[in-house]
Write a protein that holds these residues in place. Sequence first.
Motif, PDB file in Angstrom:
ATOM      1  N   UNK A   1      20.545  73.314 -29.594  1.00  0.00           N
ATOM      2  CA  UNK A   1      19.909  72.811 -30.813  1.00  0.00           C
ATOM      3  C   UNK A   1      20.927  72.291 -31.816  1.00  0.00           C
ATOM      4  N   UNK A   2      22.083  72.965 -31.919  1.00  0.00           N
ATOM      5  CA  UNK A   2      23.103  72.571 -32.894  1.00  0.00           C
ATOM      6  C   UNK A   2      23.983  71.440 -32.402  1.00  0.00           C
ATOM      7  N   UNK A   3      23.967  71.176 -31.101  1.00  0.00           N
ATOM      8  CA  UNK A   3      24.821  70.143 -30.539  1.00  0.00           C
ATOM      9  C   UNK A   3      26.169  70.651 -30.080  1.00  0.00           C
ATOM     10  N   UNK A   4      26.412  71.968 -30.205  1.00  0.00           N
ATOM     11  CA  UNK A   4      27.670  72.532 -29.694  1.00  0.00           C
ATOM     12  C   UNK A   4      27.751  72.366 -28.182  1.00  0.00           C
ATOM     13  N   UNK A   5      26.589  72.321 -27.548  1.00  0.00           N
ATOM     14  CA  UNK A   5      26.486  72.124 -26.112  1.00  0.00           C
ATOM     15  C   UNK A   5      25.606  70.901 -25.859  1.00  0.00           C
ATOM     16  N   UNK A   6      25.985  70.092 -24.892  1.00  0.00           N
ATOM     17  CA  UNK A   6      25.203  68.904 -24.575  1.00  0.00           C
ATOM     18  C   UNK A   6      24.324  69.082 -23.343  1.00  0.00           C
ATOM     19  N   UNK A   7      24.701  70.016 -22.459  1.00  0.00           N
ATOM     20  CA  UNK A   7      23.914  70.254 -21.247  1.00  0.00           C
ATOM     21  C   UNK A   7      24.088  71.707 -20.830  1.00  0.00           C
ATOM     22  N   UNK A   8      23.053  72.281 -20.243  1.00  0.00           N
ATOM     23  CA  UNK A   8      23.121  73.703 -19.896  1.00  0.00           C
ATOM     24  C   UNK A   8      22.052  74.049 -18.879  1.00  0.00           C
ATOM     25  N   UNK A   9      22.265  75.186 -18.219  1.00  0.00           N
ATOM     26  CA  UNK A   9      21.183  75.770 -17.442  1.00  0.00           C
ATOM     27  C   UNK A   9      20.139  76.268 -18.418  1.00  0.00           C
ATOM     28  N   UNK A  10      18.864  76.080 -18.084  1.00  0.00           N
ATOM     29  CA  UNK A  10      17.811  76.440 -19.024  1.00  0.00           C
ATOM     30  C   UNK A  10      16.524  76.769 -18.294  1.00  0.00           C
TER      31      UNK A  10
ATOM     32  N   UNK B   1      21.297  65.136 -11.848  1.00  0.00           N
ATOM     33  CA  UNK B   1      21.862  65.939 -10.771  1.00  0.00           C
ATOM     34  C   UNK B   1      22.657  67.110 -11.337  1.00  0.00           C
ATOM     35  N   UNK B   2      22.625  68.234 -10.654  1.00  0.00           N
ATOM     36  CA  UNK B   2      23.452  69.366 -11.070  1.00  0.00           C
ATOM     37  C   UNK B   2      24.926  68.997 -11.023  1.00  0.00           C
ATOM     38  N   UNK B   3      25.308  68.177 -10.056  1.00  0.00           N
ATOM     39  CA  UNK B   3      26.707  67.772  -9.938  1.00  0.00           C
ATOM     40  C   UNK B   3      27.189  67.026 -11.171  1.00  0.00           C
ATOM     41  N   UNK B   4      26.275  66.368 -11.880  1.00  0.00           N
ATOM     42  CA  UNK B   4      26.657  65.612 -13.067  1.00  0.00           C
ATOM     43  C   UNK B   4      27.092  66.515 -14.217  1.00  0.00           C
ATOM     44  N   UNK B   5      26.792  67.799 -14.122  1.00  0.00           N
ATOM     45  CA  UNK B   5      27.277  68.731 -15.140  1.00  0.00           C
ATOM     46  C   UNK B   5      28.797  68.792 -15.165  1.00  0.00           C
ATOM     47  N   UNK B   6      29.415  68.434 -14.053  1.00  0.00           N
ATOM     48  CA  UNK B   6      30.879  68.558 -13.955  1.00  0.00           C
ATOM     49  C   UNK B   6      31.594  67.245 -14.305  1.00  0.00           C
ATOM     50  N   UNK B   7      30.876  66.270 -14.877  1.00  0.00           N
ATOM     51  CA  UNK B   7      31.491  65.009 -15.295  1.00  0.00           C
ATOM     52  C   UNK B   7      32.487  65.246 -16.423  1.00  0.00           C
ATOM     53  N   UNK B   8      33.535  64.420 -16.497  1.00  0.00           N
ATOM     54  CA  UNK B   8      34.619  64.609 -17.463  1.00  0.00           C
ATOM     55  C   UNK B   8      34.125  64.624 -18.907  1.00  0.00           C
ATOM     56  N   UNK B   9      33.116  63.800 -19.218  1.00  0.00           N
ATOM     57  CA  UNK B   9      32.679  63.732 -20.614  1.00  0.00           C
ATOM     58  C   UNK B   9      31.869  64.945 -21.055  1.00  0.00           C
TER      59      UNK B   9
END
Length: 387
Positions: free
Chosen positions: A251-260, A180-188
């Motif tokens: 790719x580097x892991x600096x980001x775990x989730x993103x718009x793509x 879900x898009x809403x899951x992008x806003x989870x604390x972790x």
Amino acid sequence: MSRRSLLRGIGGAGAATLLAGCGVPAAYVDERDRAGRDLSARDRRLEFANWPLYIDTDDDDTSKRPTLDAFRKRTGISVRYTEEINDNDEFFGKISPSLMNHQETGRDLIVVSDWMAARFVRLGWVQEMDRAAQPNVAKNLNPQLREPAFDPGRLHSVPWQSGITGIAYNRKKLGRELRSTKELWADDLRGKVTLLSGLDESMALLLMGNGVDVAQWTGDDFHALCEQIEGLVRTKHIRRFTGNDYIKDLSTGDVLACQAYSGDVIQLQADNPDIEFVVPEEGAELWAESLMVPNLAQHKTNAEKLVDYYYEPEVAAELAAWVNYVCPVPAAQAVLANSGDEELVALAEDPLIFPDADMRSRLAIARDITAEERQEFAKRWNSIVGL
């Protein structure tokens, strides 16, 4: 590097905003004044402007483009193909002086994103195509792409390729699924999420995450979204806003989730199978980049023949196998599936190239930002993302 790794237009600056946002009356070209003298019958060529890395190339000689070479051999029409479109607004600014002054652009066929195509249609800067001369388009165009709000009936535009703006994430590093898009806003995920910086590229997916019907979203919907994103920026939940450099971050892991974009993720997965692409439960945006014939084009008939050629399933399949975006010709799937080639069969089964029924049910085409809305909305959005 994918084609979308290049700079993209953000829909809020320069000549494009001034003309489309203000609706400059002098810029509009009446239907009667759009056609030029068509030299196609005696001058067997055409000028085709496209984005880089957006057509098949020969494995041994990247200057050769097999589908274009086959078109020339079949029809006798040669194609001067230029990879000159790196940004929607930049290209708009490049050819707008000619179009607004009723001059030909030197191009018979161009490819722009549909939100930019909407501007060309509104300004009367592109010609209606002769669909009677394009039976493959009429027969094979994906039904979901036939009726964009900006061009009813697709009279002035034909999708070159399509794609999906959804969510990409590293399942292994995140340790769970995202649906879900809403899951992008989870604390972790605080500080580990990026969004696209472009208004036109980013907005639809986020609105759908809020339960908005993007076919008829309102100004109130937009401003409510802006307030939400402003809050996420203040709490540093959103790491940053990106162009296509999200690819490196993921790719580097600096980001775990993103718009793509779906086409980028297919390429990422080849190097990292832990990267997944999600069409969220609330839905995702289906977009297209479309072929158009500018006013006064000197080889309109030749250009229309080339457009129809790419809607033959066999040709569409060859192109899809190279570019890996959503193919606008569903019939091309069977061509790949029956090819006998293991890699091509796998592409035929990839829902990011040929979405299955479940995925299609969650895809929507957003209504365009109107000329009256654009300047105000772009100003607010750009202030949020820091542009």
